[in-house]
Design a protein around this motif. Structure first.
Motif, short mmCIF file in Angstrom:
data_model
loop_
_atom_site.label_atom_id
_atom_site.label_comp_id
_atom_site.label_asym_id
_atom_site.label_seq_id
_atom_site.Cartn_x
_atom_site.Cartn_y
_atom_site.Cartn_z
N ALA A 1 0.83 -1.21 0.00
CA ALA A 1 0.00 0.00 0.00
C ALA A 1 0.86 1.25 0.00
O ALA A 1 0.57 2.23 -0.72
CB ALA A 1 -0.93 0.00 1.21
N GLN A 2 1.93 1.24 0.78
CA GLN A 2 2.79 2.42 0.86
C GLN A 2 3.53 2.68 -0.45
O GLN A 2 3.93 3.82 -0.71
CB GLN A 2 3.77 2.26 2.02
CG GLN A 2 3.10 2.37 3.38
CD GLN A 2 4.05 2.15 4.53
OE1 GLN A 2 4.54 1.03 4.74
NE2 GLN A 2 4.35 3.20 5.26
N GLU A 3 3.70 1.65 -1.27
CA GLU A 3 4.28 1.86 -2.59
C GLU A 3 3.34 2.66 -3.50
O GLU A 3 3.79 3.31 -4.44
CB GLU A 3 4.60 0.51 -3.24
CG GLU A 3 5.77 -0.22 -2.60
CD GLU A 3 5.95 -1.62 -3.18
OE1 GLU A 3 5.23 -1.97 -4.14
OE2 GLU A 3 6.82 -2.35 -2.66
N LEU A 4 2.04 2.62 -3.18
CA LEU A 4 1.05 3.33 -3.98
C LEU A 4 0.87 4.78 -3.53
O LEU A 4 0.32 5.60 -4.26
CB LEU A 4 -0.31 2.61 -3.91
CG LEU A 4 -0.34 1.17 -4.40
CD1 LEU A 4 -1.72 0.55 -4.15
CD2 LEU A 4 0.01 1.09 -5.88
N GLY A 5 1.30 5.08 -2.31
CA GLY A 5 1.15 6.43 -1.76
C GLY A 5 1.14 6.36 -0.25
O GLY A 5 1.13 5.27 0.33
#
Length: 253
Positions: A73-77
């Motif tokens: 998820a953190q890779e997406l924002g």
């Protein structure tokens, strides 16, 4: 809280409540990780929604598995929203049945592990990830939404394990909100009543005819999208914190 330009994690994201929540979050502008054990359903939903989502096979009772989903998820924002709405074992039987047999301890333990411990893992590790975010203008870094049930307040016959687990989720909510307040992370809990989902294993019309009349108003089972709309409103409304919201058509058992 503004949801665009941020990411969200939905555990149980391929299920009835979860899939509806994923769709609503995407419509609000979030990038979403569908975290679920069902690869077939998760990938189908990801194919439907396109680049705004990713599917990550996730076991909520395994900390490493949850951390992997959060990293995705953190890779997406920046992670702004986590919704713990995963399913689990179906409530089994009375504590002692008419034959004198006691409910298996292992079955009780497994239900609590999935619904209560799994929720704690998602809540705590998501909050840890959110703590590293730059605060928004509102001072908020994120929100975690857990899922209880009206069975956590008014458990029915044969629901000792499920009621105990969901009661634990309810009891954890305010403490978690207070614990995480200094970080700018809110915690809210939704307690659904009788909602129709595919877990009923029957056509909706049949389920509505059987259980809908027991709901005072509106006189029907809830729709998964009504849960999802509430979850998105909670995410967007910064002054909702530390509360359990029943969404049950005034149903009391």
């Amino acid at each position: 809280m503004e949801l665009s330009n941020g990411s969200a994690l939905v555990t149980g994201g391929a299920g009835g409540f979860g899939a509806a929540t994923v769709r609503r979050l995407v419509a609000a502008g979030a990038k979403v990780v569908i975290a679920d054990m069902s690869q077939e359903k998760g990938e189908a939903l990801a194919d439907e929604l396109g680049d705004a989502v990713r599917f990550v096979k996730t076991d909520v009772t395994n900390e490493r598995s949850v951390l992997d989903a959060l990293a995705a998820a953190q890779e997406l924002g920046p992670l702004r929203v986590a919704v713990a709405v995963h399913g689990g074992p179906v409530a089994g039987a009375r504590i002692v049945n008419r034959s004198g047999e006691a409910y298996p301890v292992d079955a009780f333990r497994r239900t609590v592990e999935v619904f209560l411990t799994g929720t704690f893992i998602v809540l705590s590790r998501a909050a840890q990830a959110m703590a590293g975010n730059e605060p928004l203008d509102s001072g908020q870094r994120g929100v975690v939404i857990t899922t209880a049930s009206i069975a956590g307040f008014e458990g029915q016959v044969g629901q000792s394990d499920y009621s105990a687990a969901k009661g634990g989720v309810i009891g954890m909510n305010l403490t978690a909100a207070r614990d995480l307040a200094p970080l700018g992370v809110r915690v809210m809990c939704i307690a659904p009543g009788t909602f129709f989902t595919p877990a009923y294993g029957m056509e909706e019309a049949e389920a509505q005819a059987k259980w809908g009349p027991g709901v005072p108003n509106p006189k029907r089972m809830g729709h998964a999208d009504e849960y999802a709309r509430l979850a998105v409103h909670i995410a967007e409304n910064d002054y909702l914190n530390g509360e359990v919201i029943r969404i049950d058509g005034a149903q009391r058992f």
